[in-house]
Design an enzyme around this catalytic site. Structure first.
Site, short mmCIF file in Angstrom:
data_model
loop_
_atom_site.label_atom_id
_atom_site.label_comp_id
_atom_site.label_asym_id
_atom_site.label_seq_id
_atom_site.Cartn_x
_atom_site.Cartn_y
_atom_site.Cartn_z
N GLU A 252 0.85 -1.20 0.00
CA GLU A 252 0.00 0.00 0.00
C GLU A 252 0.88 1.24 0.00
O GLU A 252 1.85 1.32 0.75
CB GLU A 252 -0.90 0.08 1.25
CG GLU A 252 -2.08 -0.83 1.29
CD GLU A 252 -2.95 -0.58 2.54
OE1 GLU A 252 -2.78 0.47 3.21
OE2 GLU A 252 -3.79 -1.44 2.85
N GLU A 306 -13.64 5.28 -0.43
CA GLU A 306 -14.43 4.35 0.36
C GLU A 306 -15.15 5.11 1.48
O GLU A 306 -14.52 5.52 2.45
CB GLU A 306 -13.55 3.24 0.93
CG GLU A 306 -12.88 2.39 -0.16
CD GLU A 306 -11.87 1.42 0.41
OE1 GLU A 306 -12.28 0.43 1.04
OE2 GLU A 306 -10.66 1.66 0.23
N LYS A 309 -15.06 4.17 5.55
CA LYS A 309 -13.84 4.07 6.34
C LYS A 309 -13.90 5.06 7.50
O LYS A 309 -14.24 6.23 7.31
CB LYS A 309 -12.62 4.35 5.46
CG LYS A 309 -12.33 3.26 4.45
CD LYS A 309 -10.95 3.38 3.85
CE LYS A 309 -9.89 2.99 4.88
NZ LYS A 309 -8.54 3.05 4.34
N GLU A 315 -9.30 9.72 5.13
CA GLU A 315 -9.42 8.26 5.07
C GLU A 315 -10.40 7.80 4.00
O GLU A 315 -10.30 6.70 3.47
CB GLU A 315 -9.84 7.70 6.43
CG GLU A 315 -8.76 7.77 7.50
CD GLU A 315 -7.54 6.96 7.14
OE1 GLU A 315 -7.69 5.83 6.64
OE2 GLU A 315 -6.41 7.45 7.33
#
Length: 447
Positions: A252, A306, A309, A315
């Site tokens: 990541e 997303e 999250k 985030e």
């Protein structure tokens, strides 16, 4: 508008994408598989072994990294039969059509609540045994991912060391990785280092845009970006424990395009800059100052924003795509786009003076030789001029030959800071290094 993306490289380092699904508005896996194919993405990481996702990627040619979640570590670590059953029911029915190349067993377990780290290696061993029974242990590699918090020290890179409190977890893990030629998987985020220590870390250094080096006082190695420094800290930590053969893989990394009011660096421009420079750095097989030319496989986080999250606004904004499949920002996955450093993109500095790129006199002989070999090979530099009897052969020194090759590559590639990186072996100068009949080109000469 959707950008054209190409992630596939026939050899050398590769760029992949993390397909996280912590959201309630994402396209179906079938649509995601089509999006991935449309942009010629060849490497995708998912965080579980969701059957719908495995089916969706069947016959696409995309290589999948799948995962065993932290919550599943206990049953996998306790009984071999649990691993056997999982492989038989969840993997083998889809394996031939769906290319699975890695299984991550747990994710950043040292950051997870509860003491689950002790379960990781037993679970890895059971899954490996299951793969071996199926004859797949050489085709599917088993590992686990870590945050940079696995290190107790990462600066200077040469002082990189693992956190001693994880010693009982790390020793059998590293032995497993070495024995089975599996990579050490690390999640690296220069964004957080900058956000949390802006007084100590410059934004340009985090974005691969720095015009000055950070010197490791122990080795003399020069670092132009935080990514390389963090990777090398891990290599030095592995070496300190005498694990020299384990490869590193970045599972990541990325940069958010939006954040809370105090997250001022979370912008589309910075996200585009980081990921574009990262891609170019990786697919050129630049390597790092301690490992010049070393191949490094990297997965960018993340495919989508997303919305479920937890945490700060950033985030939920790491995606390259919105849920409607439009691009958050334009991103060139070919690595050919040159992102302008803050000081400008042509071979002039802020005062307007022409610049050249030469080899650093403090670089190691090994680092220089590797960088020179790369420049004259994969870097596509014409190195005829530094051959015997040619104008730039004398002085017959590694520094002199590397300087000519470095400058040729630098000028051919836009004369940007990153084009003078060479794993920390290149430095920019404003004094023309030409001598006698040996002429060092400028960008103007090449245009």
């Amino acid at each position: 508008m959707k950008s054209t993306m190409i992630l596939h490289l026939s050899e050398g380092s590769t760029i992949g994408i993390c397909y996280g699904r912590n959201a309630d508005d994402l396209p179906t896996p079938d649509k995601v598989a089509k999006l991935v194919q449309q942009h010629n993405i060849k490497y995708v990481r998912i965080y579980d072994a969701n059957i719908d996702v495995l089916k969706a990627f069947a016959n696409t040619g995309v290589e999948l990294m799948i995962g065993v979640t932290n919550s599943d570590l206990l049953p996998f670590s306790q009984f071999q039969t649990n691993a056997d059953t999982w492989l038989k029911n969840n993997i083998l029915p889809y394996y031939q059509a769906t290319k699975i190349t890695y299984i991550t067993v747990g994710a950043e377990v040292t950051e997870a609540p509860g003491n689950v780290s002790a379960l990781v290696v037993p679970a890895m061993q059971n899954i490996f045994t299951s793969l071996k029974k199926a004859g797949l242990h050489k085709k599917i590699k088993v590992s686990t991912t870590h945050s940079l918090g696995i290190l107790s020290r990462s600066f200077p890179p040469s002082a990189g060391a693992f956190n001693s409190s994880y010693a009982s977890f790390l020793k059998p893990l590293l032995e497993f990785l070495a024995d089975n030629q599996s990579p050490f998987m690390i999640d690296i985020y220069p964004y957080y280092a900058y956000r949390d220590s802006a007084n100590n870390v410059s934004l340009d250094y985090a974005l691969f845009q720095s015009s000055s080096e950070v010197v490791d006082p122990n080795t003399g190695l020069l670092y132009m970006n935080m990514f390389d420094a963090q990777i090398d800290a891990l290599y030095f930590a592995l070496t300190a424990l005498n694990f020299r053969t384990i490869k590193v893989m970045v599972t990541e990394t990325g940069w958010p395009s939006k954040g809370a009011a105090k997250e001022t660096a979370a912008t589309p421009d910075n996200a585009e800059t980081y990921n574009t420079n990262l891609i170019r750095h990786v697919i050129n097989d630049t390597g790092t100052p301690a490992k010049p030319g070393e191949e490094l496989d990297v997965y960018i986080f993340s495919l989508f924003n997303e919305n479920r999250k937890p945490g700060m606004d950033s985030e939920r904004n790491w995606g390259l795509f919105y849920p409607d499949e439009t691009s958050v920002y334009n991103l060139d996955f070919t690595g050919t786009t040159i992102v302008a450093p803050n000081i400008g993109t042509n071979s002039t500095n802020s005062s307007g003076a022409t610049t050249w790129c030469i080899a650093s006199s403090t670089a190691s002989q090994l680092g220089l030789q590797s960088a020179l070999d790369w420049a004259c090979g994969q870097g596509n530099v014409d190195c005829t001029e530094i051959q015997p009897s040619q104008p730039c052969y004398q002085p017959d020194t590694l520094v002199s030959h590397a300087s000519f090759a470095f400058n040729s590559y630098y000028q051919q590639n836009g004369a940007t800071d990153i084009a003078c990186g060479f794993g920390g072996s290149g430095i920019k100068v404003t004094k023309n290094p030409s001598y006698d009949n040996c002429i060092y080109a400028t960008a103007a000469d090449i245009q």
